[in-house]
Enzyme design. Structure first.
Site, mmCIF file in Angstrom:
data_model
loop_
_atom_site.group_PDB
_atom_site.id
_atom_site.type_symbol
_atom_site.label_atom_id
_atom_site.label_comp_id
_atom_site.label_asym_id
_atom_site.label_seq_id
_atom_site.Cartn_x
_atom_site.Cartn_y
_atom_site.Cartn_z
ATOM 1 N N GLU A 117 0.791 -1.294 0.111
ATOM 2 C CA GLU A 117 0.054 0.083 0.028
ATOM 3 C C GLU A 117 0.936 1.385 -0.105
ATOM 4 O O GLU A 117 1.918 1.172 0.337
ATOM 5 C CB GLU A 117 -0.736 0.136 1.196
ATOM 6 N N ASP A 118 0.345 2.082 -0.324
ATOM 7 C CA ASP A 118 0.980 3.669 -0.360
ATOM 8 C C ASP A 118 0.935 4.225 0.955
ATOM 9 O O ASP A 118 1.704 4.637 1.532
ATOM 10 C CB ASP A 118 0.629 4.567 -1.372
ATOM 11 N N ILE A 119 -0.537 4.238 1.595
ATOM 12 C CA ILE A 119 -0.805 4.824 2.669
ATOM 13 C C ILE A 119 -1.972 4.488 3.181
ATOM 14 O O ILE A 119 -3.015 3.716 2.626
ATOM 15 C CB ILE A 119 -0.960 6.432 2.447
ATOM 16 N N ASP A 121 -4.940 5.374 5.593
ATOM 17 C CA ASP A 121 -5.666 6.413 6.306
ATOM 18 C C ASP A 121 -6.581 5.900 7.116
ATOM 19 O O ASP A 121 -6.500 5.915 8.508
ATOM 20 C CB ASP A 121 -5.744 7.453 5.277
ATOM 21 N N THR A 122 -7.861 6.039 6.596
ATOM 22 C CA THR A 122 -9.039 5.491 7.362
ATOM 23 C C THR A 122 -8.874 3.950 7.599
ATOM 24 O O THR A 122 -9.562 3.129 8.347
ATOM 25 C CB THR A 122 -10.434 5.774 6.788
ATOM 26 N N LEU A 124 -9.898 1.962 5.535
ATOM 27 C CA LEU A 124 -11.263 1.427 4.728
ATOM 28 C C LEU A 124 -10.603 0.534 3.607
ATOM 29 O O LEU A 124 -11.272 -0.569 3.383
ATOM 30 C CB LEU A 124 -12.119 2.468 4.519
ATOM 31 N N THR A 125 -9.827 1.090 2.841
ATOM 32 C CA THR A 125 -9.355 0.320 1.652
ATOM 33 C C THR A 125 -8.681 -1.068 1.928
ATOM 34 O O THR A 125 -9.095 -1.896 1.492
ATOM 35 C CB THR A 125 -8.240 1.289 0.795
ATOM 36 N N LYS A 149 -0.902 7.004 8.310
ATOM 37 C CA LYS A 149 -1.259 8.281 9.058
ATOM 38 C C LYS A 149 -1.928 8.113 10.200
ATOM 39 O O LYS A 149 -2.525 7.296 10.683
ATOM 40 C CB LYS A 149 -2.388 8.881 8.062
ATOM 41 N N ASP A 179 -1.102 11.006 -5.055
ATOM 42 C CA ASP A 179 -1.634 12.197 -6.093
ATOM 43 C C ASP A 179 -2.715 12.994 -5.289
ATOM 44 O O ASP A 179 -3.152 12.816 -4.077
ATOM 45 C CB ASP A 179 -2.257 11.329 -7.048
HETATM 46 P P1 IMP Z 1 -8.020 4.743 3.180
HETATM 47 O O1 IMP Z 1 -8.777 3.768 2.629
HETATM 48 O O2 IMP Z 1 -8.686 6.149 3.899
HETATM 49 O O3 IMP Z 1 -6.923 4.285 4.129
HETATM 50 O O4 IMP Z 1 -7.251 5.452 2.074
HETATM 51 C C1 IMP Z 1 -6.393 4.679 1.214
HETATM 52 C C2 IMP Z 1 -6.127 5.505 -0.065
HETATM 53 O O5 IMP Z 1 -6.343 6.875 0.136
HETATM 54 C C3 IMP Z 1 -4.624 5.419 -0.207
HETATM 55 O O6 IMP Z 1 -4.306 4.106 -0.971
HETATM 56 C C4 IMP Z 1 -4.513 6.563 -1.010
HETATM 57 O O7 IMP Z 1 -4.483 6.200 -2.390
HETATM 58 C C5 IMP Z 1 -5.268 7.643 -0.433
HETATM 59 N N1 IMP Z 1 -4.925 8.599 0.410
HETATM 60 C C6 IMP Z 1 -5.207 8.757 1.739
HETATM 61 N N2 IMP Z 1 -4.284 9.859 2.415
HETATM 62 C C7 IMP Z 1 -3.888 10.157 1.137
HETATM 63 C C8 IMP Z 1 -2.874 11.396 1.153
HETATM 64 O O8 IMP Z 1 -2.478 12.183 2.130
HETATM 65 N N3 IMP Z 1 -2.669 11.814 -0.041
HETATM 66 C C9 IMP Z 1 -2.791 11.010 -1.092
HETATM 67 N N4 IMP Z 1 -3.686 10.179 -1.069
HETATM 68 C C10 IMP Z 1 -3.987 9.763 0.014
#
Ligand code: IMP
Length: 196
Positions: A117-119, A121-122, A124-125, A149, A179
């Site tokens: 994964e790149d990041i 955050d929540t 959820l992905t 994060k 991005d």
């Molecule tokens: P999550 O499902 O909220 O954990 O987010 C996952 C996806 O959201 C990551 O794979 C990113 O593509 C995108 N994302 C979350 N935070 C950032 C950020 O700060 N910059 C760019 N993309 C983000």
């Protein structure tokens, strides 16, 4: 294992934002040399677990394309790669709906898989990706992420990433694959987005 052992805080080395990106980046959070160093460390760590397992790296596009290609080349053991696409963001906000594609042709039955994964955050992905990989019959599912994060928005069902290159504060970041509406993925560093 605590956070200190698993990953690093960003910005131990200072790099000024290159002139051409000063309109969009307020601060370089992680430099190219810090990224290279952490990838070498992760490669060693991963080889203690996976060197005899021929794992499949599940590369989550588009955000992890640079991290995955650098990490894959650093791994001193045989592994395969599969690419999936996950989309959940519009601008700087999560839509809360995760669309995953690309797993249709992969045979994951009884295979050890490592999600790249790149990041997170929540989370959820990652939660949705883990569900799909488990349904596909993987023997084990773990995650190696470039960034985690520090956020209060973490989803209650989010799996905890097993390998984290860098922990970052709750800011929107760009570069090294990440991005803003498909732009700036090519920056060689991770930078904090400069709000207009
Ligand atoms: P999550 O499902 O909220 O954990 O987010 C996952 C996806 O959201 C990551 O794979 C990113 O593509 C995108 N994302 C979350 N935070 C950032 C950020 O700060 N910059 C760019 N993309 C983000």
């Amino acid at each position: 294992m605590n956070k200190k052992d698993e990953g690093e805080g960003p910005n131990k080395h200072v790099m000024t934002v290159p002139h051409e990106w000063q309109h969009i980046v307020s601060q370089v959070l992680i430099t190219p040399s810090e990224i290279r160093k952490r990838i070498s460390e992760l490669a060693v760590q991963l080889s203690t677990v996976y060197s005899k397992q021929n794992p499949i790296l599940i590369i989550v596009l588009k955000g992890s394309f640079l991290f995955a290609s650098d990490l894959s080349r650093a791994l001193p053991f045989e592994h395969e790669v599969e690419f999936i696409k996950a989309k959940s963001y519009k601008g700087t906000d999560s839509t809360g709906i995760v669309k995953i594609s690309g797993l249709e042709s992969a045979n994951l039955t009884n295979r050890h898989v490592l999600v790249i994964e790149d990041i997170v955050d929540t989370g959820l992905t990652l939660h949705h990706v883990y569900d799909r990989l488990t349904e596909a019959g993987a023997a084990s599912v773990k995650c190696c992420t470039l960034l985690e994060k520090d956020t209060v928005r973490r989803h209650k069902d989010s799996p905890k990433p097993d390998y984290v290159a860098f922990y970052i504060p709750d800011k929107f970041v760009l570069g090294y694959g990440l991005d803003l509406d498909q732009r700036f993925r090519h920056l060689p560093f991770v930078g904090v987005y400069k709000q207009p």
